[in-house]
Write a protein that holds these residues in place. Structure first.
Motif, short mmCIF file in Angstrom:
data_model
loop_
_atom_site.label_atom_id
_atom_site.label_comp_id
_atom_site.label_asym_id
_atom_site.label_seq_id
_atom_site.Cartn_x
_atom_site.Cartn_y
_atom_site.Cartn_z
N ASP A 258 0.87 -1.37 0.00
CA ASP A 258 -0.05 0.11 0.04
C ASP A 258 1.05 1.12 -0.01
OD1 ASP A 258 -1.86 2.04 0.15
OD2 ASP A 258 -3.00 0.85 1.84
N LEU A 259 0.90 1.78 -1.23
CA LEU A 259 1.74 2.91 -1.21
C LEU A 259 0.80 4.22 -1.74
CD1 LEU A 259 4.57 1.75 -3.33
CD2 LEU A 259 4.55 2.07 -0.95
N ARG A 260 -0.32 4.18 -1.16
CA ARG A 260 -1.28 5.36 -1.44
C ARG A 260 -1.03 6.47 -0.75
NH1 ARG A 260 -6.98 2.43 -0.22
NH2 ARG A 260 -5.54 1.63 1.43
N SER A 261 -0.52 6.36 0.59
CA SER A 261 -0.34 7.54 1.30
C SER A 261 0.54 6.91 2.56
CB SER A 261 -1.52 8.23 1.95
OG SER A 261 -1.25 9.31 2.90
N ASP A 262 1.05 7.82 3.28
CA ASP A 262 1.88 7.62 4.57
C ASP A 262 0.80 7.74 5.51
OD1 ASP A 262 1.66 10.35 4.59
OD2 ASP A 262 3.71 10.68 4.40
N THR A 263 -0.41 8.02 5.54
CA THR A 263 -1.55 7.69 6.51
C THR A 263 -2.18 6.57 6.68
OG1 THR A 263 -3.25 8.08 4.65
CG2 THR A 263 -2.17 10.11 6.01
N VAL A 264 -1.53 5.33 5.86
CA VAL A 264 -2.10 4.23 5.99
C VAL A 264 -1.22 3.54 7.14
CG1 VAL A 264 -2.79 3.94 3.72
CG2 VAL A 264 -0.71 3.14 4.18
N THR A 265 -0.07 3.95 7.61
CA THR A 265 0.70 3.46 8.47
C THR A 265 -0.18 3.13 9.78
OG1 THR A 265 1.16 5.71 9.53
CG2 THR A 265 2.69 4.66 7.97
N GLN A 266 0.11 2.12 10.64
CA GLN A 266 -0.48 1.66 11.91
C GLN A 266 0.49 1.74 13.03
OE1 GLN A 266 -2.88 -1.87 11.35
NE2 GLN A 266 -3.50 -1.41 9.07
N PRO A 267 -0.25 2.05 14.19
CA PRO A 267 0.68 2.04 15.41
C PRO A 267 1.21 0.44 15.60
CG PRO A 267 -1.66 2.04 15.91
CD PRO A 267 -1.65 2.27 14.54
#
Length: 345
Positions: free
Chosen positions: A8-17
């Motif tokens: 998933d390279l859509r956004s750096d908002t997809v990062t999870q804690p």
């Protein structure tokens, strides 16, 4: 070939804690932030303000809310504000600067470089000597890094010239620094070096730093006092917000990790160029590739389990902490194996 695991390279908002962050959240000291100011939230706000060189700060659920709070406070209804063309406040915040803050947007062209504007254009829209019926220009809204220009960076000297031009014109300055941390790492300067002279700044914790929710808007103590009221008007009052603030505090310790995302973006851009794609050299963690048919390219990428997003005339890839170098290499292998559509000439 079908790939079970998506990259998933859509956004750096997809990062999870990660587990460390989840533990910090679960053990956070909390209180009712609306009534007593949650203690962990207070620590996060003070730490962020110090890093940004600002007097005070306020946690908000999103960067969009942080930006619109600043605009509501800075603008009177009908005032014009200036921003670089395709700035996030113009293109990706549902017109909230006009709808909620009553501002009249004026995009400025990128005459210095992608995402970068000229101080002379700022001066050109000053209205001190204009007739009474003309628009009153009140605010310059900068963005660093500039998202839709491909994560481009405005260096401190250029930032200073823009702020100086705004001051000469009697304008306030708000900085949308959703990825200011990336600019800081890319330039090798502290974040406060990129906020000099601004009235307010918004920064995100939920992008490459890995926090699940949250941004911070900072400025003077009087601004933050009023911002707390506007946040409540917008429905942004939080109760036991320390659970989220604990994640934000840990995120601030990970700013230097963004250098790996920048290196991976360079690796991705180099690999795509080697496959014949038209790709610029990324300055931070955003790679934009020009393609003749955006929709079919995104479909082809998704078919091989690589996710990206559309931008005008191209597709955007964003590298982040949850897609390490091995994932970038695997994405390039899949794209090569699938013989992706040729990019624009």
């Amino acid at each position: 070939m079908t790939y079970a695991r998506r990259i998933d390279l859509r956004s750096d908002t997809v990062t999870q804690p990660d587990e460390t962050m989840r533990v910090a959240m679960s053990s956070a000291q909390v209180g009712d932030d609306v009534l007593d100011h949650d203690p962990t939230m207070r620590r996060l706000e003070e730490e962020t303000a110090a890093r940004l060189g600002m007097d005070a700060a306020l946690w908000v659920p999103s960067g969009t809310m942080g930006n619109v709070i600043a605009m509501v406070i800075h603008l009177r209804r009908g005032d014009r504000f200036l921003a670089p063309r395709a700035a996030h406040v113009l293109e990706a915040e549902l017109g909230s600067s006009a709808w909620l803050a009553g501002g009249m947007p004026q995009p400025l062209e990128w005459t210095v470089g992608p995402g970068r504007i000229n101080p002379e254009d700022v001066r050109a829209y000053a209205t001190q000597s204009s007739p009474y019926y003309a628009l009153t220009t009140r605010l310059l809204c900068l963005e660093n890094t500039h998202n839709f220009a491909g994560g481009t960076v405005t260096p401190p000297d250029e930032h200073a010239r823009l702020v100086s031009a705004a001051r000469e014109a009697g304008l306030l300055v708000h900085l949308d620094g959703a990825r200011l941390w990336n600019a800081s790492v890319a330039l090798g300067v502290p974040p406060a070096a990129l906020t000099v002279g601004v009235d307010t700044v918004q920064v995100c914790l939920s992008k490459g730093l890995g926090a699940p929710v949250g941004s911070v808007v900072a400025g003077s103590r009087s601004f933050v006092k009023e911002a707390r009221r506007v946040r409540k008007m917008l429905g942004g009052g939080v109760r036991q917000g320390g659970v989220l603030a604990a994640a934000g505090l840990l995120a601030l310790e990970r700013i230097d990790d963004l250098a790996a995302d920048h290196a991976n973006a360079a690796l991705l851009a180099e690999g795509l160029a080697g496959l014949g794609w038209e790709v610029g050299q990324p300055e931070t963690n955003i790679v934009i590739a020009a393609v003749p048919d955006v929709a079919s390219t995104l479909t082809a990428l998704e078919r091989v389990g690589v996710l990206a997003t559309a931008v005008p005339g191209g597709v955007r890839f964003v590298t982040h902490r949850d897609a390490p170098e091995l994932d970038v290499a695997e994405a390039l292998r899949r794209i090569s194996a699938a013989q992706s559509p040729a990019p624009a000439a």
